[in-house]
Design an enzyme around this catalytic site. Structure first.
Site, mmCIF file in Angstrom:
data_model
loop_
_atom_site.group_PDB
_atom_site.id
_atom_site.type_symbol
_atom_site.label_atom_id
_atom_site.label_comp_id
_atom_site.label_asym_id
_atom_site.label_seq_id
_atom_site.Cartn_x
_atom_site.Cartn_y
_atom_site.Cartn_z
ATOM 1 C CB SER A 138 -0.802 -0.292 1.307
ATOM 2 O OG SER A 138 -1.775 1.302 1.202
ATOM 3 C CE1 TYR A 151 -3.885 -1.411 5.162
ATOM 4 C CE2 TYR A 151 -3.426 0.459 4.255
ATOM 5 C CZ TYR A 151 -3.888 -0.577 4.037
ATOM 6 O OH TYR A 151 -3.811 -1.018 2.760
ATOM 7 C CE LYS A 155 -0.891 -3.351 4.249
ATOM 8 N NZ LYS A 155 -1.010 -4.517 3.438
#
Length: 263
Positions: A138, A151, A155
């Site tokens: 991502s 998140y 990531k």
């Protein structure tokens, strides 16, 4: 790296980007594809589309034995794994209110799953002198993710691990790429939109929303070029440059961006 005649494993493959990659790899002539997902029925449906060149496996990528099992299945059905796509991921939509279980689960799926995949396939790839890892990380791993602290952090860690693997194994035949899209029209993204998560609002406001098939097209091209960063949204490269050139200005701009979303 050409997918044709390669044995491929794709996790998170029952839907979204994973499903689109499976379909595209099959169209490119992959020798065999292991379609892995915690959603067994979804994985089976995707594998049936492909036919004899695909095998569905239910796997929880936060469990190392499950990841190793994917490699065993691939080798038994088709031969040595040439490309392992560690694609499964989870979001929380939470910031400081994220619970300890939220953090534990997100770290397990978004970071440790990549570690487990590398442990499972890199030794064999080194022995054969070739192999490829594609990790879905991502754009959040490079330019953060407003509204979702676990998140953003995981990531970023996933990209750091991919860099480490590349540094240590590139000269031994193992290539690594990280797939870093922004908004993609997946169930994960749509759930965030429905819940009005700040992270989904930020993703939608920062660029176009791509279909998974468009991302799969860029993946095939990026693998062929053997680029470490694969950017389905080209503007992400510009964001990364601006962040590197003036981190303070970038952070200030991001803070105002988040305030505008809250307003």
């Amino acid at each position: 790296m050409r997918v044709r005649d390669k044995v491929v494993v794709v996790t998170g493959a029952a839907s979204g980007i994973g499903r689109a990659m499976v379909r595209r790899f099959a169209a490119e002539g992959a020798a065999g594809v292991v379609v892995a997902d915690i959603d067994a029925a979804g994985a089976t449906a995707v594998a049936r589309e492909i036919g004899d060149r695909a095998v569905a496996v239910r796997a929880d990528v936060s469990v190392e034995e499950d990841v190793r099992g994917l490699v065993t299945t691939a080798e038994s059905a088709f031969g040595p794994v040439g490309l392992f796509c560690s694609n499964a991921g989870v979001t929380t939509g939470r910031g400081l209110d994220a619970t300890s279980p939220d953090w534990t689960r997100t770290i397990a799926v978004n970071v440790l799953a990549h570690v487990y995949a590398a442990r499972a396939v890199v030794p064999g790839m080194v022995e054969r002198g070739e192999g490829y890892l594609l990790n879905t990380c991502s754009a959040a791993g490079l330019v953060s993710c407003p509204g979702d602290a676990p998140y953003a952090v995981t990531k970023s860690a996933a990209i750091s691990f991919a860099e480490w693997v590349s540094i240590h194994y590139a000269t031994r035949g193992v290539r690594v790429s990280v797939l870093c899209p922004q908004s993609v029209r997946t169930a994960m993204f749509e759930r965030g939109v429905a819940a009005d998560h700040l992270s989904a609002r930020a993703a939608g406001a920062s660029g176009s929303v791509l279909d998974p098939e468009a991302v799969a097209d860029v993946v095939v091209e990026g693998l062929a070029a053997e680029r470490f960063h694969i950017f389905p949204h080209p503007e992400v490269a510009g964001f990364v440059r601006r962040k590197a050139e003036d981190p303070d200005r970038w952070l200030t701009g991001m803070a105002y961006f988040v305030d505008s979303l809250r307003a």
